[in-house]
Design a protein around this motif. Structure first.
Motif, PDB file in Angstrom:
ATOM      1  N   ASP A   1       0.838  -1.208   0.000  1.00  0.00           N
ATOM      2  CA  ASP A   1       0.000   0.000   0.000  1.00  0.00           C
ATOM      3  C   ASP A   1       0.869   1.252   0.000  1.00  0.00           C
ATOM      4  O   ASP A   1       0.571   2.229  -0.686  1.00  0.00           O
ATOM      5  CB  ASP A   1      -0.941  -0.001   1.215  1.00  0.00           C
ATOM      6  N   HIS A   2       1.947   1.194   0.773  1.00  0.00           N
ATOM      7  CA  HIS A   2       2.843   2.343   0.795  1.00  0.00           C
ATOM      8  C   HIS A   2       3.507   2.533  -0.572  1.00  0.00           C
ATOM      9  O   HIS A   2       3.630   3.646  -1.066  1.00  0.00           O
ATOM     10  CB  HIS A   2       3.885   2.191   1.908  1.00  0.00           C
ATOM     11  N   LEU A   3       3.895   1.399  -1.180  1.00  0.00           N
ATOM     12  CA  LEU A   3       4.541   1.475  -2.493  1.00  0.00           C
ATOM     13  C   LEU A   3       3.626   2.172  -3.508  1.00  0.00           C
ATOM     14  O   LEU A   3       4.071   3.020  -4.290  1.00  0.00           O
ATOM     15  CB  LEU A   3       4.907   0.063  -2.989  1.00  0.00           C
ATOM     16  N   LYS A   4       2.338   1.814  -3.447  1.00  0.00           N
ATOM     17  CA  LYS A   4       1.382   2.402  -4.404  1.00  0.00           C
ATOM     18  C   LYS A   4       1.333   3.922  -4.285  1.00  0.00           C
ATOM     19  O   LYS A   4       1.137   4.616  -5.284  1.00  0.00           O
ATOM     20  CB  LYS A   4      -0.018   1.810  -4.176  1.00  0.00           C
ATOM     21  N   THR A   5       1.525   4.428  -3.063  1.00  0.00           N
ATOM     22  CA  THR A   5       1.477   5.887  -2.886  1.00  0.00           C
ATOM     23  C   THR A   5       2.755   6.556  -3.403  1.00  0.00           C
ATOM     24  O   THR A   5       2.784   7.765  -3.610  1.00  0.00           O
ATOM     25  CB  THR A   5       1.296   6.284  -1.402  1.00  0.00           C
ATOM     26  N   LEU A   6       3.811   5.769  -3.582  1.00  0.00           N
ATOM     27  CA  LEU A   6       5.103   6.365  -3.977  1.00  0.00           C
ATOM     28  C   LEU A   6       5.325   6.402  -5.483  1.00  0.00           C
ATOM     29  O   LEU A   6       6.044   7.261  -5.988  1.00  0.00           O
ATOM     30  CB  LEU A   6       6.258   5.606  -3.322  1.00  0.00           C
ATOM     31  N   VAL A   7       4.769   5.408  -6.205  1.00  0.00           N
ATOM     32  CA  VAL A   7       5.074   5.340  -7.643  1.00  0.00           C
ATOM     33  C   VAL A   7       4.317   6.406  -8.426  1.00  0.00           C
ATOM     34  O   VAL A   7       3.252   6.861  -8.007  1.00  0.00           O
ATOM     35  CB  VAL A   7       4.765   3.944  -8.256  1.00  0.00           C
ATOM     36  N   GLY A   8       4.892   6.776  -9.555  1.00  0.00           N
ATOM     37  CA  GLY A   8       4.233   7.778 -10.401  1.00  0.00           C
ATOM     38  C   GLY A   8       5.102   8.051 -11.613  1.00  0.00           C
ATOM     39  O   GLY A   8       6.055   7.297 -11.890  1.00  0.00           O
ATOM     40  N   ASP A   9       4.808   9.136 -12.313  1.00  0.00           N
ATOM     41  CA  ASP A   9       5.586   9.387 -13.532  1.00  0.00           C
ATOM     42  C   ASP A   9       6.967   9.986 -13.233  1.00  0.00           C
ATOM     43  O   ASP A   9       7.720  10.311 -14.146  1.00  0.00           O
ATOM     44  CB  ASP A   9       4.798  10.241 -14.543  1.00  0.00           C
ATOM     45  N   ASP A  10       7.283  10.109 -11.918  1.00  0.00           N
ATOM     46  CA  ASP A  10       8.661  10.499 -11.566  1.00  0.00           C
ATOM     47  C   ASP A  10       9.489   9.297 -11.093  1.00  0.00           C
ATOM     48  O   ASP A  10      10.629   9.426 -10.671  1.00  0.00           O
ATOM     49  CB  ASP A  10       8.654  11.614 -10.500  1.00  0.00           C
ATOM     50  N   THR A  11       8.900   8.097 -11.164  1.00  0.00           N
ATOM     51  CA  THR A  11       9.626   6.898 -10.717  1.00  0.00           C
ATOM     52  C   THR A  11      10.591   6.423 -11.806  1.00  0.00           C
ATOM     53  O   THR A  11      10.158   6.062 -12.907  1.00  0.00           O
ATOM     54  CB  THR A  11       8.642   5.748 -10.394  1.00  0.00           C
ATOM     55  N   ALA A  12      11.875   6.407 -11.476  1.00  0.00           N
ATOM     56  CA  ALA A  12      12.852   5.871 -12.432  1.00  0.00           C
ATOM     57  C   ALA A  12      12.986   4.368 -12.244  1.00  0.00           C
ATOM     58  O   ALA A  12      13.040   3.618 -13.214  1.00  0.00           O
ATOM     59  CB  ALA A  12      14.200   6.546 -12.232  1.00  0.00           C
ATOM     60  N   ALA A  13      13.040   3.935 -10.976  1.00  0.00           N
ATOM     61  CA  ALA A  13      13.262   2.513 -10.703  1.00  0.00           C
ATOM     62  C   ALA A  13      12.967   2.202  -9.243  1.00  0.00           C
ATOM     63  O   ALA A  13      12.867   3.114  -8.410  1.00  0.00           O
ATOM     64  CB  ALA A  13      14.715   2.143 -11.010  1.00  0.00           C
ATOM     65  N   ILE A  14      12.820   0.915  -8.960  1.00  0.00           N
ATOM     66  CA  ILE A  14      12.821   0.444  -7.573  1.00  0.00           C
ATOM     67  C   ILE A  14      14.008  -0.499  -7.452  1.00  0.00           C
ATOM     68  O   ILE A  14      14.328  -1.226  -8.395  1.00  0.00           O
ATOM     69  CB  ILE A  14      11.494  -0.262  -7.204  1.00  0.00           C
ATOM     70  N   MET A  15      14.696  -0.428  -6.331  1.00  0.00           N
ATOM     71  CA  MET A  15      15.819  -1.347  -6.091  1.00  0.00           C
ATOM     72  C   MET A  15      15.389  -2.321  -5.009  1.00  0.00           C
ATOM     73  O   MET A  15      15.039  -1.904  -3.904  1.00  0.00           O
ATOM     74  CB  MET A  15      17.051  -0.584  -5.610  1.00  0.00           C
ATOM     75  N   LEU A  16      15.410  -3.597  -5.335  1.00  0.00           N
ATOM     76  CA  LEU A  16      15.009  -4.609  -4.356  1.00  0.00           C
ATOM     77  C   LEU A  16      16.034  -5.716  -4.348  1.00  0.00           C
ATOM     78  O   LEU A  16      16.752  -5.928  -5.330  1.00  0.00           O
ATOM     79  CB  LEU A  16      13.672  -5.236  -4.748  1.00  0.00           C
ATOM     80  N   THR A  17      16.051  -6.450  -3.259  1.00  0.00           N
ATOM     81  CA  THR A  17      16.774  -7.706  -3.268  1.00  0.00           C
ATOM     82  C   THR A  17      15.796  -8.750  -2.764  1.00  0.00           C
ATOM     83  O   THR A  17      14.992  -8.476  -1.889  1.00  0.00           O
ATOM     84  CB  THR A  17      18.083  -7.627  -2.457  1.00  0.00           C
TER      85      THR A  17
END
Ligand SMILES: *Cc1c(COP(=O)(O)O)cnc(C)c1O
Length: 493
Positions: free
Chosen positions: A201-217
């Motif tokens: 849910d938090h991730l959904k609030t963060l993404v948008g057209d300014d998102t370049a990438a997410i870094m995960l492991t």
């Protein structure tokens, strides 16, 4: 001289004692001043230790014995994969054909070395599920940065100039936000939920057209598998962002799942962790990256390409982000990793992952009763426990880590990840025996008992090392890193 330590090489020094002997000169001896302008010649003798060959030998052997390494004892440093480095790797890396080759040689003269590079790329494609690989980056962090620069180039090439943010979980390795910032992005933190996984849910609030990438492991730095990875992939991809996989520790998933199949667009691997390159003491490392086809044209140059049966270094890569490392990376390290991959084979690598996960779960369950286990599900290659119960007895995780030294163990990673109080992150790796795992668990349980019954013994630890408990603030603020000549003079007087 420090209590319990052997003399320093300066303290062993005796004037005019030599560790070498050379035959008499057959030519006439020249004065230094005949060859060098006198203004460059020192007026006093350099203060170098003068000792015999045997004392020199003892000096280095003693230094090596003071070191703790995987070859000397258990080293369960979480997120570092301190596994045994098979000695056959060293033998191959020292083969004269490889060791004496030079990257400036003509392609035709180093076909064997180029074949290894190319073949290694093919193996890493298979292991990661990516379309193209470069072996250039010298470490994990440089791999992260390189791949982020490629993602940046990708967005720019699409005219997408406002993708300025890289999303990083709060459990991430510190290099992730650091690489994002160095690559010119803003690092934005996504929270973990109460199971230690990305809060969707938090991730959904963060993404948008300014998102370049997410870094995960994945498994993440708590050793937990992100079960919602495919949903995360869709959320980020739908927003137009790329998925970056921090594959520094592939020890839980080799030949099991692949970042490419989980939807990741780019990945780095630490050959000095998972693939048995020697590790610790600052390098050299190797942090190859893999990317999906649409990012491939931005790979750093040069590339090693295969044409028919021949290999060639290609410098003409018009969309490349450029060179990130002289020549083609740390060849000696990928030779070792290559040897490891070839000696293990696909079934062997799978067994590595299974044993690494089994070992970690075995230890975690044995420690569960004594320490607080913040996340209850099975772990992957590593796990996190909290010393919060022991803290109430007045003994902190740092104290227990110091006490472990008395039992001959390298402590686990402590106070990382940051989202678990008094945290210890333990990664046993697949190469340790059950007896070793039990020995370490028994020591930790014993230390917890001491915390209850005799806390001073833990608080004052370590007791058996050459240097006891350091004043960490003083050591950081006023480090004495060099032998001080005055001390010896004072002591001798
Ligand atoms: C070790 C590690 C890195 C950084 O790798 P270096 O080779 O030290 O730069 C990045 N991410 C994770 C999860 C790691 O464990």
């Amino acid at each position: 001289m420090l209590k319990g330590s052997s003399p320093l090489i300066f303290e062993r020094s005796t004037e005019d004692r030599f560790a070498y002997s050379l035959p008499d000169l057959e030519v006439e001896k020249q004065e230094l001043s005949d060859i060098i302008d006198t203004k460059f010649i020192r007026g006093t003798k350099a203060e170098l230790p003068e000792i015999s060959e045997l004392d020199l030998m003892r000096h280095y052997t003693e230094l090596s014995n003071k070191n703790h390494g995987v070859d000397s004892g258990f080293y369960p440093l979480g997120s570092c994969t301190m596994k045994y480095n098979p000695k056959i790797n060293e033998k191959v890396a020292r083969m004269p054909g490889f060791a004496n080759s030079h990257p400036e040689q003509n392609d035709k003269a180093i076909q064997g070395s180029l074949e290894i590079v190319h073949d290694m790329q093919e193996h890493l494609k298979e292991i990661t599920g990516m379309d193209e690989i470069t072996l250039q980056p010298a470490a994990g962090a440089q791999g992260e940065w390189t791949a982020l620069m490629m993602i940046k180039a990708f967005h720019e090439a699409n005219g997408d100039h406002n993708r300025t943010k890289v999303i990083v979980p709060d459990s991430a390795h510190g290099t992730n936000p650091a690489s994002a910032v160095v690559a010119g992005f803003e690092a934005v933190t996504v929270k973990s939920n109460d199971r230690g996984l990305v809060d969707i849910d938090h991730l959904k609030t963060l993404v948008g057209d300014d998102t370049a990438a997410i870094m995960l492991t994945n498994p993440n730095t708590l050793g937990l598998f992100e079960e919602d990875i495919l949903e995360i992939r869709d959320i980020v991809h739908e927003a137009g962002g790329k998925l970056y996989y921090d594959g520094a520790n592939l020890n839980a998933i080799m030949a099991k799942v692949r970042p490419g199949d989980m939807g990741f667009d780019a990945v780095h691997l630490n050959l000095h962790k998972t693939f048995t390159g020697p590790h610790g003491g600052g390098g050299p490392g190797s942090g190859p990256i893999g990317v999906k086809a649409e990012l491939a044209k931005f790979l750093p140059k040069p590339l090693v390409v295969k044409e028919g049966d021949n290999y060639r270094v290609e410098h003409n890569v018009p969309d490349s982000i450029g060179r990130v490392k002289p020549f083609y990376g740390n060849f000696g390290i990928f030779l070792r990793a290559y040897t490891y991959i070839r000696t293990m084979g696909p079934d062997g690598l799978k067994e590595v992952s299974e044993s690494a996960v089994l070992n970690a779960n075995y230890m975690m369950r044995r420690l569960e009763g004594t320490f607080v286990l913040p996340y209850k599900q099975h772990c992957k290659h590593e796990f996190v426990i909290s010393g919060s119960k022991q803290k109430k007895m007045g003994v902190r995780t740092l104290d227990m880590a110091k006490r472990l030294l008395d039992f001959g163990y390298h402590p686990p990673t402590i106070y990382f990840p940051l989202n678990v109080e008094e945290c210890m992150m333990v990664e046993p790796t697949e190469t340790e025996s059950k007896e070793t795992l039990d020995g370490f668990v028994d020591a930790l349980i014993h230390i917890s008992k001491e915390a209850e019954e005799d806390p001073d013994i833990v608080l004052e630890a370590p007791h058996t090392t050459v240097i006891g408990r350091l004043d960490e603030t003083l050591a950081a603020r006023k480090p004495v890193l060099r032998f001080q000549r005055e001390d010896i003079i004072e002591e001798k007087e």
